[in-house]
Scaffold this motif. Structure first.
Motif, short mmCIF file in Angstrom:
data_model
loop_
_atom_site.label_atom_id
_atom_site.label_comp_id
_atom_site.label_asym_id
_atom_site.label_seq_id
_atom_site.Cartn_x
_atom_site.Cartn_y
_atom_site.Cartn_z
N VAL A 118 0.83 -1.19 0.00
CA VAL A 118 0.00 0.00 0.00
C VAL A 118 0.87 1.26 0.00
CG1 VAL A 118 -1.83 1.24 1.20
CG2 VAL A 118 -1.84 -1.24 1.18
N SER A 119 1.99 1.21 0.71
CA SER A 119 2.88 2.37 0.75
C SER A 119 3.44 2.66 -0.63
CB SER A 119 4.03 2.13 1.74
OG SER A 119 3.53 1.95 3.05
N ARG A 120 3.81 1.61 -1.38
CA ARG A 120 4.34 1.82 -2.73
C ARG A 120 3.27 2.38 -3.65
NH1 ARG A 120 6.80 -3.26 -1.80
NH2 ARG A 120 5.26 -4.29 -3.14
N VAL A 121 2.05 1.85 -3.53
CA VAL A 121 0.95 2.36 -4.35
C VAL A 121 0.73 3.84 -4.08
CG1 VAL A 121 -1.52 2.22 -4.79
CG2 VAL A 121 -0.20 0.13 -4.57
N LEU A 122 0.65 4.19 -2.81
CA LEU A 122 0.35 5.58 -2.45
C LEU A 122 1.44 6.53 -2.94
CD1 LEU A 122 -1.63 7.39 -0.77
CD2 LEU A 122 0.01 7.19 1.10
N LYS A 123 2.68 6.14 -2.79
CA LYS A 123 3.77 7.02 -3.19
C LYS A 123 3.78 7.24 -4.69
CE LYS A 123 8.75 7.79 -2.76
NZ LYS A 123 10.03 7.29 -2.22
N ARG A 124 3.38 6.22 -5.46
CA ARG A 124 3.43 6.34 -6.91
C ARG A 124 2.27 7.14 -7.48
NH1 ARG A 124 6.63 2.46 -5.55
NH2 ARG A 124 8.22 1.61 -6.92
N CYS A 125 1.11 7.04 -6.87
CA CYS A 125 -0.05 7.74 -7.45
C CYS A 125 -0.44 8.98 -6.66
CB CYS A 125 -1.25 6.80 -7.54
SG CYS A 125 -1.93 6.30 -5.94
N MET A 126 -0.01 9.09 -5.37
CA MET A 126 -0.34 10.22 -4.52
C MET A 126 -1.85 10.50 -4.54
SD MET A 126 2.38 11.07 -2.98
CE MET A 126 1.90 12.63 -2.24
N SER A 127 -2.64 9.43 -4.50
CA SER A 127 -4.10 9.55 -4.52
C SER A 127 -4.67 8.55 -3.53
CB SER A 127 -4.63 9.27 -5.92
OG SER A 127 -6.05 9.13 -5.91
N ILE A 128 -5.43 9.04 -2.57
CA ILE A 128 -6.05 8.14 -1.60
C ILE A 128 -7.12 7.27 -2.25
CG2 ILE A 128 -7.53 8.10 0.46
CD1 ILE A 128 -5.89 10.38 1.58
N PRO A 129 -8.02 7.80 -3.11
CA PRO A 129 -9.01 6.93 -3.73
C PRO A 129 -8.40 5.82 -4.59
CG PRO A 129 -9.72 9.21 -3.89
CD PRO A 129 -8.32 9.23 -3.38
N VAL A 130 -7.37 6.14 -5.37
CA VAL A 130 -6.73 5.11 -6.19
C VAL A 130 -6.08 4.06 -5.29
CG1 VAL A 130 -4.90 4.68 -7.86
CG2 VAL A 130 -6.39 6.64 -8.16
N THR A 131 -5.45 4.51 -4.21
CA THR A 131 -4.84 3.57 -3.27
C THR A 131 -5.88 2.70 -2.59
OG1 THR A 131 -3.05 5.16 -2.85
CG2 THR A 131 -3.35 3.40 -1.24
N MET A 132 -7.00 3.29 -2.20
CA MET A 132 -8.05 2.53 -1.53
C MET A 132 -8.67 1.50 -2.47
SD MET A 132 -7.94 3.45 1.54
CE MET A 132 -9.35 2.47 2.05
N ARG A 133 -8.78 1.84 -3.73
CA ARG A 133 -9.33 0.87 -4.69
C ARG A 133 -8.38 -0.33 -4.82
NH1 ARG A 133 -12.02 1.12 -10.56
NH2 ARG A 133 -10.92 -0.60 -11.53
N ALA A 134 -7.06 -0.05 -4.95
CA ALA A 134 -6.10 -1.14 -5.05
C ALA A 134 -6.10 -1.98 -3.78
CB ALA A 134 -4.71 -0.57 -5.33
#
Length: 543
Positions: free
Chosen positions: A408-424
């Motif tokens: 989740v940390s890698r996802v968040l850092k790459r997209c800088m979007s909480i909704p996109v991270t929450m979907r993943a």
């Protein structure tokens, strides 16, 4: 033309006169002057700008304004030139202030050119996000030196080559008057060759009487656009510079209110009324998330902020520390802004995920959510130590694996979007809860001898004649090539995809393809399409 120039000069408090041959019109100020070369018929042949102590230099932008008879814009340019020397006092004082600003600019360029390790694929993006002085643009024709110091992943994806110097957060390096005097440099304070400290910054010479002077002015970083900053960050600004930002220039408000103020300026209509703020965020595949920012939690005094437009400082050593603090605040703002949209809740849509965003401290927040197949709530704790150190901690039933936090940390850092991270995250948790094996797919293709090869394109992407419909892409700046068309086909997004959904889809696909080389929820064709498109467009690897 000469009469027009005379009128403009009077409006800007400047002098004007014609040469004896009436072929040159001079517009004069205390610290600069313009030479406008006229042809016999009244047309403008050239415009030269001479700053204090410098030889006249032709100005193409000023020339084109006069040739096009855009006199109002020309007058605005003169106002900008005059504002560079908006310092009270006589000409001697203004000359000293101008000299100090010139030496500051030269020292900032020296710091910018110091060697350092690259972190990002794209050199300009690396300078913006990691450079000690950001991406530096030298001043010219009345435009001060400009620093590009932060850019979000979505801006990187959507910007074109011509926009790279205007996208993201900018800071103009200027000088402004103050009520008290400050010691400013009158020479370079970086010895040659420079000696570096442990952080890779130069050791500065002390501001002795020979190298400095007392002036009723201060250097300034003018932020464009103004940046919403938490009160704790505003205090840190003053701690770095020892120069307080005038409280009269700051209007304090709950932090979400500041973010929504910027949203309204960009066409949104949502306002903060102190109650719970509810937003809907559309995602690809007609997925909808609900995000609530509880009013009581964000009303605390420690979480109040202000729009900061000008940061005073007195020494080039302040700039790297100021930029790191500004980037830190920008990272927090980008995450929070990803949950704030112009979409209002209505009785109709049923959301796929309901989330509540709570502040935990000045640099951390939590996202509480409920999985459809679970009876308990889950919490994702997001900590932003600085603009480059973002970590997530998941507190959920049947999820004690640390690899999930890393994912989740890698996802968040790459997209800088909480909704996109929450979907993943939601998809990954659902697969684990259901006991389904996670699909494995490599983003590289091997040749017969085992060496990596460029991934082949799907048949539908090889011919331009087979280009598929790609709703919304051109309107958000993504080129509608066969590759992107295949990635954002109607099959993947649905016939009613909006530009926002298209942007989210692109961020999501990039995030999930690149985050983990062994996990890819998309078909292999999407990986090939994405890799080919990224390679051809030279996109930075961290996206």
């Amino acid at each position: 033309m000469a009469s027009r120039l005379e009128i403009i000069a009077k409006q800007r408090g400047m002098g004007s006169h014609l040469s004896p041959t009436e072929t040159t019109c001079y517009l004069t100020a205390d610290m600069f002057y313009l030479e406008v070369l006229l042809l016999p018929g009244g047309e403008v042949e050239d415009v030269k700008l001479a700053q204090h102590g410098e030889a006249p230099v032709s100005s193409e932008s000023l020339l084109q304004l006069l040739k096009s008879k855009k006199f109002e814009e020309f007058s605005v340019k003169l106002k900008g030139l005059s504002s560079l020397y908006n310092i009270p006092g006589d000409n001697e004082t203004k000359i000293k202030v101008y000299t100090a600003l010139q030496f500051l600019g030269k020292d900032l360029q020296k710091i910018s050119h110091l060697p350092r390790a690259l972190r990002e694929y794209n050199l300009q993006v690396d300078m913006i996000l990691n450079g000690r002085i950001g991406y530096l643009l030298a001043g010219s024709e009345g435009i001060p030196m400009t620093i590009q110091y932060y850019i979000s992943p979505s801006d990187i994806l959507l910007m074109s080559d011509s926009e790279r110097c205007s996208v993201g957060q900018l800071a103009l390096v200027t000088v402004g008057p103050t009520d008290c005097t400050h010691k400013l440099q009158m020479a370079s304070v970086i010895p040659q060759p420079p000696q570096l400290d442990a952080q890779g910054l130069p050791l500065f010479s002390p501001l002795c009487e020979v190298l400095s002077g007392m002036m009723p002015a201060c250097f300034q970083l003018k932020l464009q656009p103004p940046l919403p900053m938490l009160s704790s960050f505003v205090e840190k600004l003053s701690q770095i510079t020892d120069v307080a930002i005038a409280d009269t220039d700051l209007q304090w408000a709950p932090f979400p209110q500041l973010m929504m103020t910027l949203l309204r300026e960009n066409g949104g209509d949502k306002t903060w009324d102190g109650q719970d703020a509810h937003f809907l965020v559309p995602l690809p595949g007609r997925e909808m998330h609900s995000y609530v920012l509880p009013g009581a939690a964000w009303e605390e005094a420690a979480l109040r902020g202000a729009l900061v437009s000008t940061i005073p400082f007195t020494h080039p050593a302040h700039v790297p520390a100021l930029l790191e603090l500004l980037r830190h605040q920008c990272a927090i703002n980008t995450l929070l802004a990803s949950c704030i949209t112009s979409h209002r809740p209505s009785p109709g849509p049923v959301c796929d995920l309901y989330c509540e965003v709570l502040p935990e401290s000045g640099s951390s927040l939590s996202v509480t959510f409920h999985l459809s197949d679970s009876d308990s709530l889950s919490v994702l704790l997001v900590n932003v130590a600085d603009s480059q150190k973002l970590t997530c901690s998941l507190f959920a039933v049947r999820s004690e694996d640390q690899s999930m936090d890393e994912y989740v940390s890698r996802v968040l850092k790459r997209c800088m979007s909480i909704p996109v991270t929450m979907r993943a995250l939601n998809r990954r948790l659902s697969k684990r809860t259901c006991g389904e094996p996670l699909p494995a797919c490599s983003s590289t293709v091997s040749t017969a001898d085992g060496s990596p090869a460029s991934p082949p394109l799907p048949m539908s992407c090889e011919a331009d004649s087979q280009k598929r419909d790609c709703p919304g892409l051109e309107s958000i700046g993504i080129p509608t090539t066969p590759s992107t068309a295949a990635m954002f086909s109607q099959d993947a997004m649905g016939p009613d995809a909006t530009p926002m959904e298209a942007e989210s889809a692109f961020c999501l696909s990039v995030t999930e393809v690149n985050t983990n080389p062994t996990v890819n929820p998309y078909p292999s064709a999407s990986v090939c399409v994405y890799s080919h498109w990224m390679h051809n467009n030279h996109l930075p690897e961290f996206i």
